[in-house]
Design a protein around this motif. Structure first.
Motif, PDB file in Angstrom:
ATOM      1  N   LYS A 119     131.110   2.379 -31.346  1.00 33.58           N
ATOM      2  CA  LYS A 119     131.822   1.312 -32.023  1.00 33.58           C
ATOM      3  C   LYS A 119     132.897   1.946 -32.902  1.00 33.58           C
ATOM      4  N   PRO A 120     134.067   1.367 -32.976  1.00 36.12           N
ATOM      5  CA  PRO A 120     134.461   0.035 -32.556  1.00 36.12           C
ATOM      6  C   PRO A 120     135.114  -0.048 -31.179  1.00 36.12           C
ATOM      7  N   ARG A 121     135.013   0.985 -30.363  1.00 36.49           N
ATOM      8  CA  ARG A 121     135.748   1.039 -29.097  1.00 36.49           C
ATOM      9  C   ARG A 121     134.952   0.601 -27.869  1.00 36.49           C
ATOM     10  N   CYS A 122     133.754   0.080 -28.025  1.00 40.08           N
ATOM     11  CA  CYS A 122     132.910  -0.242 -26.870  1.00 40.08           C
ATOM     12  C   CYS A 122     132.936  -1.725 -26.501  1.00 40.08           C
ATOM     13  N   GLY A 123     133.950  -2.440 -26.907  1.00 41.40           N
ATOM     14  CA  GLY A 123     134.030  -3.878 -26.651  1.00 41.40           C
ATOM     15  C   GLY A 123     133.978  -4.254 -25.188  1.00 41.40           C
ATOM     16  N   GLN A 124     134.707  -3.532 -24.355  1.00 45.59           N
ATOM     17  CA  GLN A 124     134.699  -3.851 -22.926  1.00 45.59           C
ATOM     18  C   GLN A 124     133.329  -3.608 -22.317  1.00 45.59           C
ATOM     19  N   GLU A 125     132.638  -2.572 -22.782  1.00 45.72           N
ATOM     20  CA  GLU A 125     131.288  -2.299 -22.289  1.00 45.72           C
ATOM     21  C   GLU A 125     130.336  -3.431 -22.672  1.00 45.72           C
ATOM     22  N   ILE A 126     130.506  -3.988 -23.861  1.00 48.15           N
ATOM     23  CA  ILE A 126     129.681  -5.118 -24.308  1.00 48.15           C
ATOM     24  C   ILE A 126     129.946  -6.341 -23.436  1.00 48.15           C
ATOM     25  N   LEU A 127     131.214  -6.683 -23.266  1.00 50.45           N
ATOM     26  CA  LEU A 127     131.569  -7.866 -22.474  1.00 50.45           C
ATOM     27  C   LEU A 127     131.087  -7.734 -21.037  1.00 50.45           C
ATOM     28  N   GLN A 128     131.185  -6.533 -20.491  1.00 48.89           N
ATOM     29  CA  GLN A 128     130.709  -6.297 -19.126  1.00 48.89           C
ATOM     30  C   GLN A 128     129.193  -6.460 -19.043  1.00 48.89           C
ATOM     31  N   ALA A 129     128.476  -5.889 -20.016  1.00 54.29           N
ATOM     32  CA  ALA A 129     127.009  -5.977 -20.012  1.00 54.29           C
ATOM     33  C   ALA A 129     126.539  -7.421 -20.147  1.00 54.29           C
ATOM     34  N   LEU A 130     127.233  -8.204 -20.955  1.00 60.33           N
ATOM     35  CA  LEU A 130     126.846  -9.606 -21.167  1.00 60.33           C
ATOM     36  C   LEU A 130     127.425 -10.547 -20.112  1.00 60.33           C
ATOM     37  N   GLN A 131     128.426 -10.077 -19.383  1.00 61.44           N
ATOM     38  CA  GLN A 131     129.178 -10.927 -18.459  1.00 61.44           C
ATOM     39  C   GLN A 131     129.671 -12.158 -19.220  1.00 61.44           C
ATOM     40  N   ALA A 132     130.349 -11.876 -20.347  1.00 60.32           N
ATOM     41  CA  ALA A 132     130.781 -12.930 -21.265  1.00 60.32           C
ATOM     42  C   ALA A 132     132.271 -12.826 -21.533  1.00 60.32           C
TER      43      ALA A 132
END
Length: 193
Positions: A119-132
């Protein structure tokens, strides 16, 4: 667990100098017990992302801080299978064989993101993991420069938890930075930010 230097955080410093508004949380709460799940749902939030250390647990501890147990259970019940824990310790390269991530998942009953960027650079990884979509996600954490900036950089709702669980066992650099963040926030608030 030994935590390495947060290079993602250091790379973000220039961005913060030119865009200090990224440090401004959308929502401020004292701790997770003050989190209004109804208000988050009214904002269109379908997924919750939580920092672990000093937001849910004491630093480097896998179990929920006992006074937060009921609030945590409510989050898991109200957002079934849509709660993700994102830590700069558990689930990173600092976590050999993801042992800490597995221990946290077992103790807290929610998935821990395995991520290559801290963090704070893992936003795309979060969105991908949540499919959100970003606007469906709220990030809840105790650090302005990591948790709040993560949310704001990626179009998510940022929720800043002001009261930490414990200073005992905390990463000394993170603790000093958190103190500086709190002081800067108080000053900015007095100036009408």
């Amino acid at each position: 667990m030994v935590q390495s230097i947060n290079m993602a955080g250091l790379r973000t410093m220039w961005t913060l100098l030119t865009q200090p508004s990224l440090l401004r949380p959308d929502i401020v709460v004292s701790d997770i017990r003050s989190l209004s799940l109804d208000k988050l749902r009214q904002r269109g939030i379908r997924f919750l992302v939580f920092d672990k250390d000093n937001c849910l647990t004491a630093p480097y501890v896998s179990t929920i801080h006992p006074p937060y147990s009921s609030a945590w259970s409510s989050c898991l019940k109200e957002f079934p299978s849509r709660v993700l824990i994102v830590s700069n310790s558990a689930g990173t390269r600092d976590d050999p064989e993801y042992r800490s991530a597995r221990a946290v998942e077992h103790a807290l009953g929610a998935r821990v993101l395995r991520h290559s960027e801290k963090k704070p650079r893992c936003g795309q990884e979060i969105l991908q993991a949540l499919q959100a979509l970003p606007e469906e996600v709220a990030v809840v954490g105790d650090r302005l420069a990591t948790d709040v900036v993560l949310a704001n950089m990626h179009g998510m709702t940022s929720v800043w938890v002001q009261n930490i669980v414990s200073r005992r066992g905390d990463n000394l650099v993170a603790a000093a930075l958190r103190d500086a963040e709190h002081a800067a926030f108080r000053m900015a608030t007095r100036l009408g930010w």
